[in-house]
Design a protein around this motif. Structure first.
Motif, PDB file in Angstrom:
ATOM      1  N   TRP A   4       0.845  -1.117   0.047  1.00  0.00           N
ATOM      2  CA  TRP A   4      -0.087  -0.030   0.034  1.00  0.00           C
ATOM      3  C   TRP A   4       1.071   1.251   0.075  1.00  0.00           C
ATOM      4  N   ILE A   5       0.178   2.386  -0.380  1.00  0.00           N
ATOM      5  CA  ILE A   5       1.163   3.530  -0.645  1.00  0.00           C
ATOM      6  C   ILE A   5       1.901   4.037   0.662  1.00  0.00           C
ATOM      7  N   GLY A   6       1.467   3.995   1.808  1.00  0.00           N
ATOM      8  CA  GLY A   6       2.204   4.132   2.779  1.00  0.00           C
ATOM      9  C   GLY A   6       3.472   3.216   2.944  1.00  0.00           C
ATOM     10  N   ALA A   7       3.185   2.063   2.890  1.00  0.00           N
ATOM     11  CA  ALA A   7       4.432   1.097   2.769  1.00  0.00           C
ATOM     12  C   ALA A   7       5.290   1.621   1.962  1.00  0.00           C
ATOM     13  N   LEU A 128       8.649  20.562  -2.094  1.00  0.00           N
ATOM     14  CA  LEU A 128       8.701  19.850  -0.602  1.00  0.00           C
ATOM     15  C   LEU A 128       9.908  18.667  -0.419  1.00  0.00           C
ATOM     16  N   SER A 129      10.346  18.265  -1.731  1.00  0.00           N
ATOM     17  CA  SER A 129      11.165  17.085  -1.890  1.00  0.00           C
ATOM     18  C   SER A 129      12.762  17.558  -2.204  1.00  0.00           C
ATOM     19  N   ARG A 153      11.907   8.443  -2.590  1.00  0.00           N
ATOM     20  CA  ARG A 153      10.738   7.659  -2.944  1.00  0.00           C
ATOM     21  C   ARG A 153       9.349   8.310  -2.597  1.00  0.00           C
ATOM     22  N   TRP A 154       9.243   8.973  -1.348  1.00  0.00           N
ATOM     23  CA  TRP A 154       7.852   9.079  -1.116  1.00  0.00           C
ATOM     24  C   TRP A 154       7.288  10.385  -1.924  1.00  0.00           C
ATOM     25  N   PRO A 155       8.236  11.297  -2.489  1.00  0.00           N
ATOM     26  CA  PRO A 155       7.548  12.159  -3.304  1.00  0.00           C
ATOM     27  C   PRO A 155       6.882  11.549  -4.470  1.00  0.00           C
TER      28      PRO A 155
ATOM     29  N   LEU B  92       4.743   7.749   8.583  1.00  0.00           N
ATOM     30  CA  LEU B  92       5.411   7.962   7.242  1.00  0.00           C
ATOM     31  C   LEU B  92       6.563   8.740   7.215  1.00  0.00           C
ATOM     32  N   PRO B  93       7.575   8.238   6.256  1.00  0.00           N
ATOM     33  CA  PRO B  93       8.891   9.064   6.331  1.00  0.00           C
ATOM     34  C   PRO B  93       9.006  10.276   5.750  1.00  0.00           C
TER      35      PRO B  93
END
Lengths: 308, 228
Positions: A4-7, A128-129, A153-155, B92-93
């Motif tokens: 899932w997106i959070g993971a 923000l990234s 990765r998160w962005p 969340l990171p």
């Protein structure tokens, strides 16, 4: 639920992937800002369309109208800075501010939902990234220590989440309220769309006649159901990326179909957004060795192929 | 199955393994219905300009039933894993400020979708989701610029002129084409068209109303506008 997106935000990312996204999205913003449409609006109308609403303050709207050329020039310079990665953080915020305000101007006078629906958010995420750790002059002038790999990765995953949300929203808007959704699925709206834009459709330009008898309802009913299914399938991107190629491919095909019926503009947006779905191969070892990662096919797929 | 006792035991275990699963499926289905009902209510809440066809208003009894169905949904909200969700969000990171900004924007977008609202930069993404009425006559009317020369009438379609592969006279992008399509027939658009035509060395386009067959696309009539 490991995908899932959070993971996925916690997985290793690729600085190169994020840098490519930064460059391509800024180039797209540049083409949007230099579109002849913005100066054209001034010649066509003084008053925004009554059916549009905005959260931007009227003073800012007036400033954009009065100083449009200057604001576009500032935006163009900022976009070039973001592309080459010079003073990227500051330039990104300026580009976002200019893009947000000029797209508000375009929307208020055209009622057209295109780039802003996607790129306002994409540009904000880039602000923000750490998108300038690779392929950027900043990285040459003031090299920074490589960030923890999830920082790249998160962005990407957040932008994928937004992409998914846009299509889920579109699907819900077609189905809800339910008494309207049932009518919409009947295909009359799609039929009206095809006939109304008939002379604007590449199908007419190429063939000189409709693809089939547009007074027949059932093909449009099938098209309406398929449209909603494709749009809602984007929700799967929030919980897994195993089928992302199929989903994004279907969305691109949907927009190609819409363009063939007369509404352009979304094909290039969906193709640009598909850049988000490149699979970064950046491991902890890559991060620890100082490399910021690179792009390749998914290890999962590769191992699956080896296994086969 | 010769032993009736073992048969009864097998049947019992089968029922025990089967019923809870069915109950869970039923609960999930019920939950989907309750959420759909809530979204149906929220998207009906505010008036919208999207639909050109007047939607039937639900009866008072139906509205009362729908409002009543909100109660079990709200009741079940007590059991939602709020703490787990909050922990997932906190884990969340993403730096806190970025996480807060992005979450607020996503929340606002969800609110706009739920209430079918649009206020830039948020949208319910409801374009082309409206319900329209198809003319019973089987023919459509559309206004378009036309160029008349050498006893020929040529339709000048804005979106065609905005397409780099199909444009015949002008060099626009699709946004400019959309704008001119939208404002066609206004004095300002006429002036822009006349100027563009002069640059392209063609006669100034004039407005006409085209009536065409919805099924075959065949043009039935083309009537030039009479300007005062």
């Amino acid at each position: 639920m490991n995908d899932w997106i959070g993971a996925r935000c916690r997985l290793p990312g690729s600085a190169l992937h994020l840098a490519i996204i930064r460059i391509v999205f800024a180039m797209h913003a540049l083409t949007v800002l230099t579109s002849p449409s913005l100066p054209l609006i001034r010649r066509l109308s003084d008053e925004p369309l009554l059916s549009t609403h905005t959260m931007l303050p009227p003073a800012l709207e007036q400033l954009v109208i009065r100083r449009l050329d200057l604001i576009i020039a500032v935006g163009v310079i900022a976009a070039v800075f973001v592309i080459v990665g010079l003073a990227t953080r500051t330039a990104s915020w300026i580009l976002l501010a200019v893009f947000l305000s000029t797209q508000n101007y375009f929307f208020r006078f055209s009622l057209f939902h295109d780039d802003w629906l996607y790129f306002n958010f994409y540009l904000l995420v880039l602000c923000l990234s750490r998108s300038a750790d690779r392929l950027a002059l900043d990285a040459l002038i003031r090299p920074r220590p490589a960030a923890a790999s999830p920082a790249y990765r998160w962005p990407v995953e957040v932008m994928i989440g937004w992409f998914s949300l846009v299509y889920i929203s579109a699907g819900i808007a077609k189905l809800m309220p339910l008494r309207k959704g049932v009518l919409w699925l009947g295909g009359s709206s799609l039929q009206h769309f095809a006939v109304h834009f008939y002379f604007d459709s590449p199908i007419y330009w190429l063939l000189g006649h409709p693809l089939f008898d547009y007074s027949t309802r059932w093909p449009f009913c099938v098209g309406a159901v398929a449209t909603v299914l494709i749009e809602l399938s984007a929700g799967l991107l929030l919980v897994t990326r195993t089928a992302d190629a199929w989903i994004v491919g279907a969305i691109i095909l949907l927009h190609v179909g819409v363009a063939l019926l007369g509404i352009p503009g979304f094909v290039q947006i969906s193709i640009l957004s598909s850049l988000l779905f490149l699979r970064p191969r950046s491991s902890v070892t890559a991060a620890s060795s100082g490399s910021s990662g690179h792009i390749a096919r998914s290890p999962t797929r590769r191992s699956a192929r080896r296994g086969a | 199955m010769s032993n009736p006792l073992s048969a009864a035991r097998a049947l019992r275990s089968l029922v025990l393994s089967y019923v809870p699963q069915r109950v869970r499926t039923f609960q999930t289905l019920l939950y989907v219905v309750l959420v759909a009902n809530a979204v149906d209510l929220s998207t009906s809440w505010l008036p919208t300009f999207f639909d050109t066809v007047e939607l039937t208003r639900p009866s008072r009894a139906m509205t009362a039933l729908q409002l009543t169905l909100l109660a079990p949904l709200l009741w079940s909200a007590r059991r939602w894993p709020w703490r787990r969700l909050a922990r997932l969000w906190a884990d969340l990171p993403i730096p806190f400020a970025s996480r807060a900004i992005l979450s607020a924007i996503v929340f606002m977008q969800l609110v706009h979708v739920a209430f079918r609202m649009e206020s830039y930069p948020f949208s319910s993404v409801a374009m082309f989701s409206n319900v329209v009425e198809i003319p019973a006559t089987g023919s459509y009317r559309n206004n378009s610029y036309v160029i008349c020369r050498d006893n020929q009438v040529e339709l000048v379609r804005m979106l065609r002129e905005a397409n780099p592969y199909f444009a015949r006279h002008f060099d626009w992008d699709y946004k400019a084409g959309w704008l001119l399509r939208m404002y066609k027939g206004t004095p300002a658009a006429d002036a822009v068209m006349a100027e563009a035509a002069r640059s392209a060395g063609i006669p100034a386009p004039t407005m006409a109303t085209i009536t065409y067959d919805a099924g075959s696309g065949r043009v039935r009539s083309l009537v030039p506008w009479k300007r005062p």
